[in-house]
Enzyme design. Structure first.
Site, PDB file in Angstrom:
ATOM      1  N   HIS A  13       0.678  -2.011   2.816  1.00 37.93           N
ATOM      2  CA  HIS A  13       0.661  -1.783   1.365  1.00 37.93           C
ATOM      3  C   HIS A  13      -0.383  -0.734   0.977  1.00 37.93           C
ATOM      4  O   HIS A  13      -1.486  -0.733   1.516  1.00 37.93           O
ATOM      5  CB  HIS A  13       0.370  -3.090   0.617  1.00 37.93           C
ATOM      6  N   GLN A  67       3.017   0.233  -9.966  1.00 39.51           N
ATOM      7  CA  GLN A  67       1.650   0.626 -10.340  1.00 39.51           C
ATOM      8  C   GLN A  67       1.628   1.241 -11.737  1.00 39.51           C
ATOM      9  O   GLN A  67       0.704   1.031 -12.518  1.00 39.51           O
ATOM     10  CB  GLN A  67       1.086   1.604  -9.301  1.00 39.51           C
ATOM     11  N   ILE A  84      -1.900  -7.392  -5.085  1.00 36.62           N
ATOM     12  CA  ILE A  84      -1.529  -8.264  -6.201  1.00 36.62           C
ATOM     13  C   ILE A  84      -0.211  -7.728  -6.747  1.00 36.62           C
ATOM     14  O   ILE A  84       0.065  -6.529  -6.658  1.00 36.62           O
ATOM     15  CB  ILE A  84      -2.644  -8.272  -7.284  1.00 36.62           C
ATOM     16  N   CYS A  85       0.618  -8.626  -7.275  1.00 38.85           N
ATOM     17  CA  CYS A  85       1.907  -8.195  -7.812  1.00 38.85           C
ATOM     18  C   CYS A  85       1.650  -7.445  -9.126  1.00 38.85           C
ATOM     19  O   CYS A  85       1.351  -8.053 -10.156  1.00 38.85           O
ATOM     20  CB  CYS A  85       2.803  -9.417  -8.040  1.00 38.85           C
ATOM     21  N   ALA A  86       1.761  -6.131  -9.069  1.00 37.10           N
ATOM     22  CA  ALA A  86       1.384  -5.301 -10.214  1.00 37.10           C
ATOM     23  C   ALA A  86       2.278  -5.565 -11.426  1.00 37.10           C
ATOM     24  O   ALA A  86       1.818  -5.485 -12.563  1.00 37.10           O
ATOM     25  CB  ALA A  86       1.421  -3.827  -9.816  1.00 37.10           C
TER      26      ALA A  86
HETATM   27  N1  LIG Z   1      -2.146  -3.070  -3.176  1.00 37.33           N
HETATM   28  C1  LIG Z   1      -1.135  -3.560  -3.900  1.00 37.33           C
HETATM   29  O1  LIG Z   1      -1.203  -4.610  -4.504  1.00 37.33           O
HETATM   30  N2  LIG Z   1      -0.009  -2.810  -3.909  1.00 37.33           N
HETATM   31  C2  LIG Z   1       1.087  -3.117  -4.627  1.00 37.33           C
HETATM   32  N3  LIG Z   1       1.259  -4.163  -5.557  1.00 37.33           N
HETATM   33  C3  LIG Z   1       2.468  -3.987  -6.105  1.00 37.33           C
HETATM   34  O2  LIG Z   1       2.948  -4.697  -6.982  1.00 37.33           O
HETATM   35  N4  LIG Z   1       3.091  -2.912  -5.560  1.00 37.33           N
HETATM   36  C4  LIG Z   1       2.281  -2.344  -4.637  1.00 37.33           C
HETATM   37  O3  LIG Z   1       2.475  -1.353  -3.920  1.00 37.33           O
END
Ligand SMILES: NC(=O)N[C@H]1NC(=O)NC1=O
Length: 174
Positions: A67, A88, A121-123
Site C-alpha cells: 500500500h 485519497q 486506513i480506509c480513506a
Molecule cells: N496507506 C493507506 O491507507 N492507503 C490507502 N488507504 C486507502 O483507502 N487507499 C489507499 O491506498
C-alpha cells in the site's frame, strides 16, 4: 453486473477486473478465482478474507507494504493506482496545504520506522482530521495489534472496491 456475469468471467478477465481489489496484490484475485461459482458478493469477500487470514504474520506485513502512503511520494509524483488516487482524493489527501503535507510525512515516517510497514486506513471512511488523529493514536500500539488493525482496514478498502466494481457498471471492460 450480477453474480452470474462474475462467475462467467475467464481467469484473465477476472484478474483484470478484480486484480487491484487488494492494492497491488493480484495474487489474491488469481487465487480466489478457483472458488467459482460465487454465491454473491459476500461470498467473494469471504474468500478474500480467508486468503488474507491464511497468511503468516510476515505475509500480512508484505500485503500491508503493497500500500502507498497517504499523501506520500506516489501521490505527489502521480504514480498512485486509480483506486488509491480516488480514495485519497475523497479523504482530502490531494488538497492538503504544505504544513499538512509535512505533518503527514512526519507521522508516516515515524509510523513506518516503528512498525516496518505503512500506516493504512480506509480513506473512503475517514476525513483528513480522522486520519491525522488515528495515525497519531495508532503510533502508540504494539506491532501485533497494529498489524491486525491494518489488515482490518485493508478488508474495508477491498470491500468498497469490490462493491464499486460490481455495482457501478465498470462492466464495459467485459
Ligand atoms: N496507506 C493507506 O491507507 N492507503 C490507502 N488507504 C486507502 O483507502 N487507499 C489507499 O491506498
Amino acid at each position: 453486473m450480477d453474480i452470474s456475469a462474475v462467475n462467467a468471467l475467464t481467469y484473465e478477465e477476472f484478474v483484470e477486473l478484480f486484480g487491484n481489489v487488494v492494492e497491488k496484490s493480484p495474487i489474491i484475485s488469481a487465487a480466489i478465482w478457483s472458488h467459482r461459482p460465487f454465491k454473491d458478493l459476500t461470498d467473494i469477500e469471504a474468500h478474500i478474507t480467508e486468503f488474507i487470514h491464511s497468511l503468516s504474520d510476515s505475509g500480512k506485513e508484505g500485503l500491508l507494504r503493497c500500500h502507498p502512503d497517504l499523501a506520500g511520494r506516489d501521490l505527489q509524483s502521480g504514480t498512485l493506482t486509480r483506486e488509491s488516487r480516488e480514495e485519497q482524493s475523497q479523504a482530502g489527501m490531494t488538497a492538503l496545504d504544505s504544513a499538512e503535507i509535512l505533518l503527514m510525512h512526519r507521522l508516516n515516517s515515524e509510523y513506518k520506522e516503528r512498525f516496518g510497514f505503512p500506516f493504512i486506513i480506509c480513506a473512503r471512511l475517514n476525513n483528513k482530521a480522522d486520519i491525522v488523529r488515528r495515525l497519531s493514536e495508532r503510533l502508540k500500539n504494539d506491532r501485533a495489534a497494529e498489524r491486525e488493525l491494518a489488515i482490518e482496514e485493508v478488508k474495508k478498502i477491498s470491500s468498497l472496491r469490490l462493491h464499486n466494481i460490481v455495482l457501478s457498471g465498470i462492466q464495459t471492460k467485459l
